[in-house]
Scaffold this active site. Structure first.
Site, PDB file in Angstrom:
ATOM      1  N   HIS A 172      62.254   6.681  25.442  1.00  0.00           N
ATOM      2  CA  HIS A 172      61.583   7.794  24.768  1.00  0.00           C
ATOM      3  C   HIS A 172      61.351   7.497  23.292  1.00  0.00           C
ATOM      4  O   HIS A 172      62.235   6.987  22.604  1.00  0.00           O
ATOM      5  CB  HIS A 172      62.422   9.070  24.897  1.00  0.00           C
ATOM      6  N   GLY A 226      68.715   7.765  10.651  1.00  0.00           N
ATOM      7  CA  GLY A 226      67.268   7.635  10.552  1.00  0.00           C
ATOM      8  C   GLY A 226      66.623   8.829   9.884  1.00  0.00           C
ATOM      9  O   GLY A 226      66.944   9.169   8.741  1.00  0.00           O
TER      10      GLY A 226
END
Length: 304
Positions: A82, A173
């Site tokens: 994904h 992130g």
């Protein structure tokens, strides 16, 4: 139902049950929220959690969930089918009941700013909460995924976050925070492992390629341990009242048969609006003039 908000954070770990358990425990222990659903997928390497409550409790629960995810997930070692940009890839707020979309937008923007400040995390606003028109589509925010964003965030002005530092969090992130209508995450597993067929079908059904309205789709190979492998058409129905589950299934079945295969089975990820599921029932039974008020419990709830 007054001032009720649904939150559906997606976490970039679907292979460790212990990680999902720790995150859901933090949410469940937040007073004023209801944990409604939690699911994980090893092939996608992704977990989806759904909870709801008033705006303030939902913000508290989302904040503690992000904190646990940043401790437990390291994006430098994360891979999966994904697309993703961070340990907590996306956090959408969905207005329910009498809550207006404007309220969800305001909440998403305030929460995004708070998140960036609390965790020194780059935050991108998407959907109805987007501050830049090109960021309304989540796919644009995710362009290049974690690795691509890591290369560009500090040097490309178009990739700088709406809130927070122009650098990736060392473990987590970045994150996309948004407001949207209820979304149906719906996967169709084909009776083949030929992922090229799934990708061809995804291109033909998704809206961005000229396919069906309000459909996002991609083709992946689903390989979960201990289970058969399938070529999967993984979809988001972003507005089921424009394109619902029956229409999508019929079109994917037609295209699959055209390619020499068929649908093996379908998966509903998380929750879906009752109206969308009743539409499936009406379609299967061939009911004419069916109305959701004919569902006994819904009619009783409306009259009370």
């Amino acid at each position: 139902m007054v001032s009720l908000i649904e939150c559906v954070p997606n976490f970039s770990d679907g292979r460790r049950q212990a990680v999902l358990d720790e995150i859901t425990t933090a949410i469940r222990e937040t007073e004023g929220v209801w944990l409604l659903d939690a699911s994980r997928d090893e092939s996608h390497n992704r977990s989806v959690v759904t909870f709801a409550g008033g705006p303030a409790p939902v913000v508290r629960a989302a904040t503690v969930a992000v904190g646990r995810a940043l401790e437990l997930i390291d994006m430098e070692h994360q891979t999966g089918a994904h697309p993703r940009i961070g340990a907590v890839d996306v956090i959408p707020f969905v207005p329910l009941g009498l809550t207006h979309m404007d309220d969800a937008v305001d909440l998403a923007r305030r929460f995004g700013e708070q998140l960036a400040r609390t965790f020194e995390l780059p935050v991108y606003l998407y959907g109805e909460a987007a501050l830049r028109p090109e960021r309304r589509r989540l796919a644009n925010v995710r362009r290049g995924q974690y690795e691509g964003l890591k290369e560009e965030i500090a040097t490309n002005p178009d990739r700088r976050p709406d809130f927070g530092p122009a650098r990736m969090h060392p473990r987590g992130g970045a994150v996309a925070v948004g407001a949207r209508k209820p979304l149906i995450a719906f996967n169709i597993n084909l009776a083949t492992t030929d992922v090229a067929i799934a990708r061809q079908i995804a291109v033909r059904v998704r809206e961005s390629s000229g396919g069906m309205p309000a459909i996002q789709a991609m083709g992946v190979l689903l390989e979960n341990p201990g289970q058969p492998a399938y070529a999967q058409v993984s979809m988001n129905l972003t507005d089921w009242q424009r394109t619902g589950i029956p229409a999508v299934v019929a079109e994917v079945r037609r295209l699959a048969r055209e390619a020499g295969t068929d649908i093996d089975h379908c998966e509903l990820i998380g929750l879906a609006p009752t109206g969308a599921l009743l539409e499936v029932t009406a379609d299967i039974l061939g009911l004419r003039g069916f109305d959701e008020n004919q569902a006994l419990e819904l009619r009783l709830a409306r009259e009370r």
